[in-house]
Motif scaffolding. Structure first.
Motif, PDB file in Angstrom:
ATOM      1  N   ARG A 130       0.832  -1.202   0.000  1.00 42.56           N
ATOM      2  CA  ARG A 130       0.000   0.000   0.000  1.00 42.56           C
ATOM      3  C   ARG A 130       0.871   1.259   0.000  1.00 42.56           C
ATOM      4  N   GLU A 131       1.886   1.274   0.839  1.00 44.07           N
ATOM      5  CA  GLU A 131       2.750   2.445   0.960  1.00 44.07           C
ATOM      6  C   GLU A 131       3.462   2.755  -0.360  1.00 44.07           C
ATOM      7  N   ARG A 132       3.844   1.709  -1.078  1.00 47.82           N
ATOM      8  CA  ARG A 132       4.545   1.901  -2.352  1.00 47.82           C
ATOM      9  C   ARG A 132       3.589   2.067  -3.535  1.00 47.82           C
ATOM     10  N   ASP A 133       2.302   2.028  -3.257  1.00 42.40           N
ATOM     11  CA  ASP A 133       1.270   2.217  -4.279  1.00 42.40           C
ATOM     12  C   ASP A 133       1.383   1.185  -5.394  1.00 42.40           C
ATOM     13  N   TYR A 134       1.633  -0.076  -5.004  1.00 41.97           N
ATOM     14  CA  TYR A 134       1.659  -1.158  -5.982  1.00 41.97           C
ATOM     15  C   TYR A 134       0.224  -1.625  -6.260  1.00 41.97           C
ATOM     16  N   GLY A 135      -0.078  -1.916  -7.520  1.00 42.49           N
ATOM     17  CA  GLY A 135      -1.348  -2.521  -7.868  1.00 42.49           C
ATOM     18  C   GLY A 135      -2.489  -1.520  -7.955  1.00 42.49           C
ATOM     19  N   ARG A 136      -3.663  -2.045  -8.292  1.00 39.25           N
ATOM     20  CA  ARG A 136      -4.883  -1.230  -8.389  1.00 39.25           C
ATOM     21  C   ARG A 136      -6.040  -1.988  -7.749  1.00 39.25           C
ATOM     22  N   THR A 137      -6.754  -1.310  -6.877  1.00 35.36           N
ATOM     23  CA  THR A 137      -7.879  -1.918  -6.180  1.00 35.36           C
ATOM     24  C   THR A 137      -9.007  -2.242  -7.160  1.00 35.36           C
ATOM     25  N   ILE A 138      -9.612  -3.414  -6.965  1.00 39.03           N
ATOM     26  CA  ILE A 138     -10.726  -3.859  -7.803  1.00 39.03           C
ATOM     27  C   ILE A 138     -12.000  -3.899  -6.965  1.00 39.03           C
ATOM     28  N   ASP A 139     -13.005  -3.126  -7.381  1.00 39.16           N
ATOM     29  CA  ASP A 139     -14.317  -3.216  -6.746  1.00 39.16           C
ATOM     30  C   ASP A 139     -15.099  -4.403  -7.294  1.00 39.16           C
ATOM     31  N   TYR A 140     -14.967  -4.613  -8.580  1.00 40.14           N
ATOM     32  CA  TYR A 140     -15.649  -5.740  -9.205  1.00 40.14           C
ATOM     33  C   TYR A 140     -14.940  -6.120 -10.502  1.00 40.14           C
ATOM     34  N   LEU A 141     -15.053  -7.367 -10.844  1.00 40.15           N
ATOM     35  CA  LEU A 141     -14.491  -7.919 -12.071  1.00 40.15           C
ATOM     36  C   LEU A 141     -15.632  -8.071 -13.080  1.00 40.15           C
ATOM     37  N   GLU A 142     -15.388  -7.679 -14.330  1.00 41.55           N
ATOM     38  CA  GLU A 142     -16.427  -7.739 -15.355  1.00 41.55           C
ATOM     39  C   GLU A 142     -16.135  -8.854 -16.358  1.00 41.55           C
ATOM     40  N   VAL A 143     -17.185  -9.511 -16.814  1.00 44.50           N
ATOM     41  CA  VAL A 143     -17.074 -10.615 -17.762  1.00 44.50           C
ATOM     42  C   VAL A 143     -17.807 -10.231 -19.046  1.00 44.50           C
ATOM     43  N   PHE A 144     -17.103 -10.354 -20.181  1.00 44.85           N
ATOM     44  CA  PHE A 144     -17.660  -9.956 -21.466  1.00 44.85           C
ATOM     45  C   PHE A 144     -17.625 -11.101 -22.474  1.00 44.85           C
TER      46      PHE A 144
END
Length: 424
Positions: free
Chosen positions: A75-89
């Motif tokens: 978190r401190e290094r700001d790695y990654g991106r938070t996902i609220d939801y995953l979408e399927v297409f």
């Protein structure tokens, strides 16, 4: 942090990847007071491997990383991106379904709540490495190839290609699908087999005005495979593009490396499979993606031997399976549950053999792993090549399947193996 205790176990871990590093953190965190183990990690590569795609760390995975001290660093290094939801297409029509991580109040799943995190394997490894470096009792040595493993009643000894050796009370095999620990000692006849699936992935740099069809992460199904497209950092200037598809096996593991170097051929193959998408952003993302890498998916048989009297396999070394969305979290659960079982054995005064702790762990863990194996079969069938009718059936089945399995997924997401009754 506390140094190793003279009363603590001497432990060798083979494998300096995520599994090995988190095992070292778990063994340290859950060690009985005054018995901090001395842990030596040996990695075959000259440096820890930071190559790889972008993985989805589900709420249960983040919960364990938090317990082990790695998530605050990530978190401190700001790695990654938070996902609220995953979408399927369906790439030929529209969005089929979503898989939600935001929970009833929008803060996440569980108590305390966690959402999900899409992060590159390299950044995840760097976060865990930083946590390991805070512990004086853990050392990591790279460039050590194990050529022999000998086990006696009171110790395990490794011999390295350079002529050196190391001994310990306990050996943890966290060295992946092609585990030396398994192949040279625990179960040599249990070899990895190619699943028929391969992941070809790269990263597409994008401008702020580049329009995509998803909020953060999308699984895009086609007639000949599945394409994952996802942001993986807070800047949203790069999108992970990974194609999971059926490919014939090459003649050797070196062949995979040679094929992976042929970026033009890989891109052409992916465009042939997904380039006719009706979703406008898919073709440009494939064209923008750089540094494609070809990653064959190997698996082990569903059942197998995990341990001897002083050697235990964890993670892919014990139970590699096709990707099913929770693979990384399963590894973290392995490390914490095993560490808790070993600690209980030490607290009980080390009765009998260390195998008592191993047996307690396997009794606790086998059912979950076998269930995950069954779940992974649906992934193989879903991404396998299909004609028009087969794909159309898939587009009806996928939303139903996600709805039907939602309760079981959320059950895993809220489970906290740091406090679950280990029954031992």
């Amino acid at each position: 942090m506390a140094p190793a205790s003279p009363d603590g176990l001497n432990v060798i871990i083979l494998g300096g990847g995520i599994a090995g590093l988190t095992t070292a953190l778990a063994l340290t965190k859950y060690a009985p007071k005054g018995q901090v183990p001395r842990i030596q990690i040996f990695e075959i590569r000259t440096v820890p491997a930071t190559i790889g795609g972008a993985v989805n760390l589900t709420p249960n995975a983040l919960r364990l990383l938090d317990h082990l001290g790695a998530l605050p660093i990530i978190r401190e290094r700001d790695y990654g991106r938070t996902i609220d939801y995953l979408e399927v297409f369906d790439i030929y029509s529209t969005r089929l379904a979503t898989s939600d991580f935001s929970g009833p109040e929008g803060k996440g799943i569980g108590n305390p709540p966690y959402k999900a995190l899409r992060i590159t394997r390299g950044d995840a490894l760097k976060g865990v490495l930083a946590a390991v470096e805070q512990h004086e009792n853990i050392t990591l040595t790279c460039g050590k190839r194990t050529v022999d493993i000998k086990e006696t009643a009171d110790k395990v000894t490794l011999t390295f290609e350079d002529g050196g050796s190391a001994s310990a009370d306990l050996l943890m095999g966290c060295d992946g699908i092609h585990s030396v620990t398994r192949l040279k000692h625990v179960e040599p006849e249990r070899k990895a087999t190619y699943s028929g699936l391969c992941n070809a992935f790269g990263f597409a740099p994008v401008e702020p005005d580049f329009t995509v069809h998803f909020e953060c992460t999308a699984i895009n199904f086609a007639r000949r495979g599945m394409l994952l497209t996802s942001y993986h950092n807070s800047q949203k200037d790069s999108i992970y593009v990974g194609a999971l598809m059926q490919l014939p096996e090459l003649e050797s593991r070196d062949g995979w490396k040679a094929a992976g170097a042929d970026e033009k051929k890989i891109r052409a193959d992916i465009l042939e499979r997904f380039g006719d998408a009706k979703i406008p952003s898919i073709k440009p993302l494939i064209e923008k993606a750089q540094d494609f890498f070809l990653w064959p998916v190997f698996t082990l048989s569903k059942h197998g031997k995990w341990a001897t009297d002083r050697v235990m396999l964890l993670g892919d070394a014990a139970h590699a399976m096709p990707p099913q969305g929770e693979s990384t979290g399963i590894v973290f659960e392995d490390t914490v549950l095993f560490s808790r079982c070993l600690t209980r054995w030490i607290e009980k005064g080390k009765p009998g053999s260390m195998k008592e702790a191993f047996d307690a762990y396997e009794k606790l863990r086998r059912a979950r792993i076998e269930a995950a194996f069954e779940e992974s079969k649906s992934v193989v069938s879903t991404v396998s090549d299909a004609g028009y009718i087969g794909h159309t059936i898939k587009t009806y089945v996928i939303p139903w399947f996600l709805w039907f399995t939602r309760a079981s997924r959320e059950k895993h997401f809220v489970e906290d193996v740091t406090s679950v009754d280990i029954g031992y």
